[in-house]
Design a protein around this motif. Sequence first.
Motif, mmCIF file in Angstrom:
data_model
loop_
_atom_site.group_PDB
_atom_site.id
_atom_site.type_symbol
_atom_site.label_atom_id
_atom_site.label_comp_id
_atom_site.label_asym_id
_atom_site.label_seq_id
_atom_site.Cartn_x
_atom_site.Cartn_y
_atom_site.Cartn_z
ATOM 1 N N MET A 1 14.435 -38.518 -20.154
ATOM 2 C CA MET A 1 13.249 -39.231 -20.550
ATOM 3 C C MET A 1 12.561 -39.761 -19.302
ATOM 4 O O MET A 1 13.184 -40.367 -18.441
ATOM 5 N N ALA A 2 11.297 -39.544 -19.194
ATOM 6 C CA ALA A 2 10.538 -39.966 -18.018
ATOM 7 C C ALA A 2 10.284 -41.474 -18.064
ATOM 8 O O ALA A 2 10.046 -42.045 -19.128
ATOM 9 N N THR A 3 10.341 -42.091 -16.911
ATOM 10 C CA THR A 3 10.052 -43.521 -16.842
ATOM 11 C C THR A 3 8.561 -43.725 -16.664
ATOM 12 O O THR A 3 7.872 -42.916 -16.047
ATOM 13 N N LYS A 4 8.075 -44.830 -17.198
ATOM 14 C CA LYS A 4 6.654 -45.142 -17.068
ATOM 15 C C LYS A 4 6.379 -45.662 -15.664
ATOM 16 O O LYS A 4 7.171 -46.412 -15.104
ATOM 17 N N VAL A 5 5.229 -45.279 -15.128
ATOM 18 C CA VAL A 5 4.847 -45.786 -13.809
ATOM 19 C C VAL A 5 4.422 -47.240 -13.929
ATOM 20 O O VAL A 5 4.848 -48.092 -13.169
ATOM 21 N N PHE A 6 3.559 -47.517 -14.916
ATOM 22 C CA PHE A 6 3.063 -48.878 -15.116
ATOM 23 C C PHE A 6 3.362 -49.309 -16.546
ATOM 24 O O PHE A 6 3.150 -48.559 -17.488
ATOM 25 N N ASP A 7 3.834 -50.544 -16.697
ATOM 26 C CA ASP A 7 4.061 -51.059 -18.031
ATOM 27 C C ASP A 7 2.775 -51.700 -18.575
ATOM 28 O O ASP A 7 1.736 -51.678 -17.929
ATOM 29 N N ARG A 8 2.860 -52.241 -19.762
ATOM 30 C CA ARG A 8 1.678 -52.786 -20.442
ATOM 31 C C ARG A 8 1.052 -53.930 -19.655
ATOM 32 O O ARG A 8 -0.169 -54.010 -19.519
ATOM 33 N N ASP A 9 1.858 -54.839 -19.122
ATOM 34 C CA ASP A 9 1.333 -55.980 -18.380
ATOM 35 C C ASP A 9 0.623 -55.546 -17.102
ATOM 36 O O ASP A 9 -0.413 -56.100 -16.736
ATOM 37 N N THR A 10 1.161 -54.558 -16.426
ATOM 38 C CA THR A 10 0.517 -54.052 -15.213
ATOM 39 C C THR A 10 -0.822 -53.410 -15.538
ATOM 40 O O THR A 10 -1.802 -53.612 -14.830
ATOM 41 N N LEU B 1 -2.743 -54.183 -18.007
ATOM 42 C CA LEU B 1 -3.677 -55.273 -18.301
ATOM 43 C C LEU B 1 -4.196 -55.915 -17.016
ATOM 44 O O LEU B 1 -5.373 -56.291 -16.930
ATOM 45 N N ASP B 2 -3.348 -56.035 -16.009
ATOM 46 C CA ASP B 2 -3.787 -56.573 -14.720
ATOM 47 C C ASP B 2 -4.793 -55.643 -14.039
ATOM 48 O O ASP B 2 -5.675 -56.095 -13.312
ATOM 49 N N LEU B 3 -4.669 -54.354 -14.269
ATOM 50 C CA LEU B 3 -5.549 -53.378 -13.618
ATOM 51 C C LEU B 3 -6.832 -53.101 -14.391
ATOM 52 O O LEU B 3 -7.672 -52.332 -13.926
ATOM 53 N N THR B 4 -7.003 -53.718 -15.543
ATOM 54 C CA THR B 4 -8.198 -53.497 -16.353
ATOM 55 C C THR B 4 -9.474 -53.823 -15.590
ATOM 56 O O THR B 4 -10.497 -53.166 -15.773
ATOM 57 N N ALA C 1 1.998 -52.045 -6.368
ATOM 58 C CA ALA C 1 2.365 -53.327 -5.774
ATOM 59 C C ALA C 1 2.678 -54.360 -6.853
ATOM 60 O O ALA C 1 3.647 -55.120 -6.734
ATOM 61 N N ILE C 2 1.887 -54.380 -7.903
ATOM 62 C CA ILE C 2 2.124 -55.332 -8.995
ATOM 63 C C ILE C 2 3.436 -55.017 -9.699
ATOM 64 O O ILE C 2 4.246 -55.910 -9.965
ATOM 65 N N ALA C 3 3.665 -53.746 -9.991
ATOM 66 C CA ALA C 3 4.897 -53.357 -10.673
ATOM 67 C C ALA C 3 6.126 -53.662 -9.829
ATOM 68 O O ALA C 3 7.141 -54.125 -10.345
ATOM 69 N N THR C 4 6.040 -53.438 -8.524
ATOM 70 C CA THR C 4 7.159 -53.739 -7.633
ATOM 71 C C THR C 4 7.407 -55.234 -7.555
ATOM 72 O O THR C 4 8.556 -55.688 -7.610
ATOM 73 N N ALA C 5 6.348 -56.020 -7.457
ATOM 74 C CA ALA C 5 6.493 -57.469 -7.368
ATOM 75 C C ALA C 5 7.068 -58.047 -8.658
ATOM 76 O O ALA C 5 7.869 -58.983 -8.623
#
Length: 100
Positions: A1-10, A12-15, A68-72
Amino acid sequence: MATKVFDRDTLLDLTVNFVPLFILLFFIVGYVVYDPFEIDSVSRILQYVLLIAPFVLLAILTYLSGKAIATAEKTAPVYMPGGATVDGAEPIEEHGHDEE
């Protein structure tokens, strides 16, 4: 199963970056489909450069910001909202540290 690069919160931050990307894309497609101006080919090329260059640069910036957001979010301690800058604030979660 592939992992998501960005989750829902990330996402939303990038909107705030997606909105100008869609606006630029709308004008790029609009000017390709319909030619509202009677201009020469040099001006046409300049017009597309001034639309496509910011689109590409903003897309790259959005991707790098998302990484950067996902890593942080995965590695930095989590504080209460607004608490990261308060002296003596204790994090509510610790990420990236081994528990003893």
